[in-house]
Design a protein around this motif. Structure first.
Motif, mmCIF file in Angstrom:
data_model
loop_
_atom_site.group_PDB
_atom_site.id
_atom_site.type_symbol
_atom_site.label_atom_id
_atom_site.label_comp_id
_atom_site.label_asym_id
_atom_site.label_seq_id
_atom_site.Cartn_x
_atom_site.Cartn_y
_atom_site.Cartn_z
ATOM 1 N N GLU A 79 0.831 -1.214 0.000
ATOM 2 C CA GLU A 79 0.000 0.000 0.000
ATOM 3 C C GLU A 79 0.867 1.266 0.000
ATOM 4 O OE1 GLU A 79 -0.252 -1.862 4.218
ATOM 5 O OE2 GLU A 79 -0.143 -2.509 2.132
ATOM 6 N N ALA A 80 2.017 1.184 0.732
ATOM 7 C CA ALA A 80 2.918 2.339 0.757
ATOM 8 C C ALA A 80 3.584 2.542 -0.605
ATOM 9 C CB ALA A 80 3.973 2.148 1.838
ATOM 10 N N ARG A 81 3.910 1.430 -1.266
ATOM 11 C CA ARG A 81 4.542 1.536 -2.585
ATOM 12 C C ARG A 81 3.566 2.116 -3.624
ATOM 13 N NH1 ARG A 81 6.900 -4.119 -3.985
ATOM 14 N NH2 ARG A 81 7.746 -2.948 -5.782
ATOM 15 N N VAL A 82 2.263 1.760 -3.471
ATOM 16 C CA VAL A 82 1.244 2.350 -4.357
ATOM 17 C C VAL A 82 1.160 3.854 -4.116
ATOM 18 C CG1 VAL A 82 -1.235 2.447 -4.855
ATOM 19 C CG2 VAL A 82 -0.095 0.217 -4.632
ATOM 20 N N PHE A 83 1.157 4.238 -2.820
ATOM 21 C CA PHE A 83 1.098 5.670 -2.482
ATOM 22 C C PHE A 83 2.296 6.411 -3.081
ATOM 23 C CE2 PHE A 83 2.169 9.298 0.185
ATOM 24 C CZ PHE A 83 0.955 9.971 0.261
ATOM 25 N N GLU A 84 3.500 5.829 -2.940
ATOM 26 C CA GLU A 84 4.710 6.489 -3.447
ATOM 27 C C GLU A 84 4.719 6.574 -4.966
ATOM 28 O OE1 GLU A 84 6.835 8.010 -1.702
ATOM 29 O OE2 GLU A 84 6.166 7.356 0.280
ATOM 30 N N ALA A 85 4.033 5.630 -5.640
ATOM 31 C CA ALA A 85 4.002 5.636 -7.109
ATOM 32 C C ALA A 85 3.090 6.727 -7.667
ATOM 33 C CB ALA A 85 3.545 4.262 -7.612
ATOM 34 N N ILE A 86 2.177 7.259 -6.809
ATOM 35 C CA ILE A 86 1.241 8.308 -7.262
ATOM 36 C C ILE A 86 1.873 9.671 -7.009
ATOM 37 C CG2 ILE A 86 -1.049 9.318 -6.916
ATOM 38 C CD1 ILE A 86 -1.971 6.542 -5.927
ATOM 39 N N PRO A 87 2.042 10.488 -8.015
ATOM 40 C CA PRO A 87 2.651 11.815 -7.805
ATOM 41 C C PRO A 87 1.722 12.740 -7.023
ATOM 42 C CG PRO A 87 1.845 11.610 -10.060
ATOM 43 C CD PRO A 87 1.691 10.249 -9.442
ATOM 44 N N ALA A 88 2.307 13.705 -6.308
ATOM 45 C CA ALA A 88 1.497 14.679 -5.564
ATOM 46 C C ALA A 88 0.740 15.563 -6.560
ATOM 47 C CB ALA A 88 2.395 15.525 -4.668
ATOM 48 N N GLY A 89 -0.396 16.083 -6.107
ATOM 49 C CA GLY A 89 -1.191 16.947 -6.966
ATOM 50 C C GLY A 89 -2.552 16.355 -7.238
ATOM 51 N N ALA A 90 -3.415 17.143 -7.826
ATOM 52 C CA ALA A 90 -4.800 16.733 -8.042
ATOM 53 C C ALA A 90 -4.971 15.837 -9.263
ATOM 54 C CB ALA A 90 -5.674 17.977 -8.189
ATOM 55 N N GLU A 91 -3.956 15.839 -10.143
ATOM 56 C CA GLU A 91 -4.122 15.067 -11.381
ATOM 57 C C GLU A 91 -3.987 13.563 -11.139
ATOM 58 O OE1 GLU A 91 -2.113 14.715 -15.829
ATOM 59 O OE2 GLU A 91 -1.587 16.392 -14.515
ATOM 60 N N GLY A 92 -3.047 13.158 -10.255
ATOM 61 C CA GLY A 92 -2.854 11.746 -9.976
ATOM 62 C C GLY A 92 -2.199 11.002 -11.128
ATOM 63 N N ILE A 93 -2.529 9.680 -11.242
ATOM 64 C CA ILE A 93 -1.916 8.819 -12.252
ATOM 65 C C ILE A 93 -2.910 7.711 -12.636
ATOM 66 C CG2 ILE A 93 -0.882 7.277 -10.540
ATOM 67 C CD1 ILE A 93 1.529 6.964 -12.338
ATOM 68 N N PRO A 94 -2.968 7.323 -13.892
ATOM 69 C CA PRO A 94 -3.881 6.236 -14.287
ATOM 70 C C PRO A 94 -3.530 4.934 -13.550
ATOM 71 C CG PRO A 94 -3.129 7.423 -16.223
ATOM 72 C CD PRO A 94 -2.300 7.913 -15.079
ATOM 73 N N MET A 95 -4.560 4.174 -13.254
ATOM 74 C CA MET A 95 -4.347 2.903 -12.544
ATOM 75 C C MET A 95 -3.468 1.949 -13.344
ATOM 76 S SD MET A 95 -8.001 2.046 -10.707
ATOM 77 C CE MET A 95 -9.034 2.468 -12.130
ATOM 78 N N SER A 96 -3.590 2.011 -14.691
ATOM 79 C CA SER A 96 -2.800 1.123 -15.537
ATOM 80 C C SER A 96 -1.307 1.395 -15.404
ATOM 81 C CB SER A 96 -3.232 1.254 -17.001
ATOM 82 O OG SER A 96 -3.092 2.608 -17.440
ATOM 83 N N GLU A 97 -0.934 2.661 -15.190
ATOM 84 C CA GLU A 97 0.478 2.997 -15.034
ATOM 85 C C GLU A 97 1.026 2.492 -13.706
ATOM 86 O OE1 GLU A 97 1.772 6.931 -15.865
ATOM 87 O OE2 GLU A 97 0.363 7.232 -17.536
ATOM 88 N N VAL A 98 0.189 2.552 -12.654
ATOM 89 C CA VAL A 98 0.601 2.024 -11.349
ATOM 90 C C VAL A 98 0.877 0.521 -11.454
ATOM 91 C CG1 VAL A 98 -0.059 1.649 -8.941
ATOM 92 C CG2 VAL A 98 -0.662 3.797 -10.104
ATOM 93 N N GLN A 99 -0.008 -0.173 -12.187
ATOM 94 C CA GLN A 99 0.165 -1.619 -12.371
ATOM 95 C C GLN A 99 1.415 -1.923 -13.178
ATOM 96 O OE1 GLN A 99 -3.561 -2.788 -14.111
ATOM 97 N NE2 GLN A 99 -4.609 -2.963 -12.122
ATOM 98 N N ALA A 100 1.703 -1.038 -14.171
ATOM 99 C CA ALA A 100 2.906 -1.236 -14.978
ATOM 100 C C ALA A 100 4.158 -1.036 -14.142
ATOM 101 C CB ALA A 100 2.898 -0.288 -16.165
ATOM 102 N N ILE A 101 4.121 -0.124 -13.173
ATOM 103 C CA ILE A 101 5.285 0.167 -12.333
ATOM 104 C C ILE A 101 5.504 -0.919 -11.282
ATOM 105 C CG2 ILE A 101 6.234 1.791 -10.640
ATOM 106 C CD1 ILE A 101 4.692 4.019 -12.126
ATOM 107 N N LEU A 102 4.408 -1.341 -10.617
ATOM 108 C CA LEU A 102 4.532 -2.231 -9.444
ATOM 109 C C LEU A 102 4.171 -3.689 -9.713
ATOM 110 C CD1 LEU A 102 2.993 0.099 -6.702
ATOM 111 C CD2 LEU A 102 5.402 -0.207 -7.306
ATOM 112 N N GLY A 103 3.532 -3.968 -10.823
ATOM 113 C CA GLY A 103 3.129 -5.345 -11.099
ATOM 114 C C GLY A 103 2.034 -5.820 -10.162
ATOM 115 N N LYS A 104 2.172 -7.054 -9.635
ATOM 116 C CA LYS A 104 1.143 -7.640 -8.761
ATOM 117 C C LYS A 104 0.960 -6.836 -7.476
ATOM 118 C CE LYS A 104 1.672 -12.419 -10.334
ATOM 119 N NZ LYS A 104 2.001 -13.811 -9.919
#
Length: 514
Positions: A79-104
């Motif tokens: 959960e912490a790694r997911v939080f760190e993968a999301i950049p600060a700000g209101a725009e955020g990041i697509p869920m698909s990119e988070v999955q590409a970065i962290l995998g399972k």
């Protein structure tokens, strides 16, 4: 990993310095690492056998990190790694990119981060809901890794559910000095040798104590001898065809049952010491039915009531009483037929019988590649009213087909106690010739009538050796490699099971050329 000698030195020097080792978990390697407690136990047992130390076990439950837990303790929780993968700000990041970065890890951590209120969903994007977080899971796992436990039982339970930690039982040891404590380990002898006896060294030697409580090396599974494998196949065939196995556990037999009851004359060459093993002590017996003995005596001398002229000689009881190692299992068959006759007289009605035996017999023969002084005989007898030679031939055809022998033929021969008699041959596809496999015939009236069987009862019988089919099945050329002191144990372990209805061993010779 510390060697045994290093561990022994560590234990002894620590005891010498501190007088007691409160807990062996406190012992460390030269580099400061933890010791393998199983290795420590081995050293303690060795020193205790020399009475140099004594020890007691200390059992405890500890918590250890799983493989995934080790990863989380080093890299952070999912959960912490997911939080760190999301950049600060209101725009955020697509869920698909988070999955590409962290995998399972993205799938696992996303739900937990949302539940903790760290992130939220906005359309297809994930957006931080807080500026910063504390990764308590990582902190908890690092504490458990360091202390093997945690102050909060609920935390341990939750981490176990997430398969990040495991509970294990660990045994360590409290060690004290023994009566023979010393920093020097004396070498102990395990056995008295011839050299020690000659030099007298054994008087001053220190011997290692036997551990009678040791479990020892577990024995490997047992293995059947090839003869026993083939024997069992024959037994299954007999049982399948409704036969009863005869008791053949007595190797010593009287000449009466071995020869006389079979209408074999007392001057027959087979009864000579050159062909038969006679016993010296005891040398004779009179334990046979007296009324039956009289009938057999008369039958031998003049044929009695059998319609035969007999052998026209004076029959001697002392010859019939001689004890010997049975030369064939037919001695047991004659006894069983006598018991069948007695049963018929008692019950007043004859019931057909089918008997078989597979056991050891003895002949005073010269030992060579194909002959031994002892071997195994397979024998079958069928007693019923009005049996004919055609019944014997028909039964032999069925019996040997169950052994995988399709081509059978017979040749007339002579046997002292069967008439007519036939040798049995089977065609060997590999050798391209007919091979003798057994002997057969119908028991003579001079044998059956004195036993007390009804006049219309006929008995058909046949026999063959167990060694020959076994040697063929397992491709053995010398019988001494199959039975006797030259048999190799590895052969018994490695030979496969036997199937009489499947070709194997020498049976396959030349078959592929067809």
């Amino acid at each position: 990993m510390a060697s045994t000698e290093e561990l022994q030195t560590l234990v002894l020097t620590t005891l010498d310095r501190e007088n007691v080792i409160v807990d062996s978990k406190d012992l460390k390697t030269v580099s400061g690492g933890d010791l393998d407690q199983l290795a420590v136990l081995g050293v303690l047992n060795s020193l205790k056998s020399k009475e140099m130390v004594d020890y007691s076990s200390i059992g405890r439950e500890v918590w250890t990190l799983s493989k995934e837990g080790e990863q989380v303790a080093e890299q952070g929780s999912h959960e912490a790694r997911v939080f760190e993968a999301i950049p600060a700000g209101a725009e955020g990041i697509p869920m698909s990119e988070v999955q590409a970065i962290l995998g399972k890890a993205a799938n696992i951590g996303q739900g937990k981060a949302i539940k903790n209120g760290w992130i939220r969903k906005e359309g297809d994007n994930l957006v931080r809901a807080k500026d910063s977080i504390v990764d308590q899971t990582k902190s908890d796992l690092q504490e458990i890794k360091k202390t093997a436990t945690h102050s909060n039982a609920k935390t341990l339970t939750d981490l176990k559910k997430r398969k990040l930690v495991e509970k294990q039982k660990v045994t360590t040891y409290k060690v004290t000095k023994g009566p023979q404590f010393s920093l020097e380990i004396k070498k102990e002898a395990t056995d008295i040798t011839a050299e020690m006896l000659q030099s007298g060294e054994w008087k001053n030697a220190t011997f290692k104590k036997y551990n009678f409580d040791a479990a020892g090396v577990a024995p490997s599974g047992g293995h059947l001898h090839p003869l026993m494998k083939v024997r069992q196949e024959f037994r299954e065939i007999f049982f399948e065809m409704g036969f009863e196995e005869m008791p053949t556990n007595c190797f010593a037999e009287s000449s009466f049952w071995n020869f006389d009851a079979l209408f074999q004359p007392q001057q027959h060459p087979a009864r000579d010491a050159h062909d038969t093993f006679f016993l010296k002590d005891p040398a004779s017996t009179d334990r046979f039915p007296r009324d039956l003995m009289e009938k057999i005596k008369v039958t031998h001398e003049n044929g009695g009531d059998t319609g035969s002229t007999g052998y026209n000689y004076v029959w001697k009881e002392e010859d019939a009483g001689k004890l010997l190692l049975r030369t064939h299992t037919t001695a047991v068959s004659s006894n069983m037929l006598y018991k069948l006759a007695e049963k018929t007289k008692k019950e007043g009605v004859f019931r057909p019988a089918k008997y078989f035996s597979i056991d050891r017999v003895f002949r005073n023969e010269s030992v060579d590649a194909t002959h031994l002084a002892e071997f195994h005989q397979i024998e079958g007898v069928i007693a019923d009213k009005n049996l004919t030679l055609g019944d014997l031939i028909g039964f032999m055809d069925v019996f040997f087909k169950k052994m995988g022998m399709e081509k059978i033929r017979f040749k007339p021969t002579y046997n002292p106690y069967t008439e007519p008699s036939m040798e049995i041959f089977s065609y060997h596809d590999g050798l391209k010739k007919w091979v003798e496999i057994g002997n057969s015939g119908m028991f003579r009236p001079e044998m059956l009538l004195p036993l007390g069987l009804p006049p219309d009862v006929r008995v058909i019988a046949w026999g063959l050796g167990l060694e020959r089919p076994t040697m063929i099945k397992y491709n053995i050329s010398n019988i001494r490699d199959l039975l006797g002191h030259k048999v190799k144990i590895d052969m018994i372990k490695e030979y496969p099971i036997c199937r009489l209805d499947k070709k194997m061993g020498k049976e396959l010779v030349g078959v592929s050329e067809q």
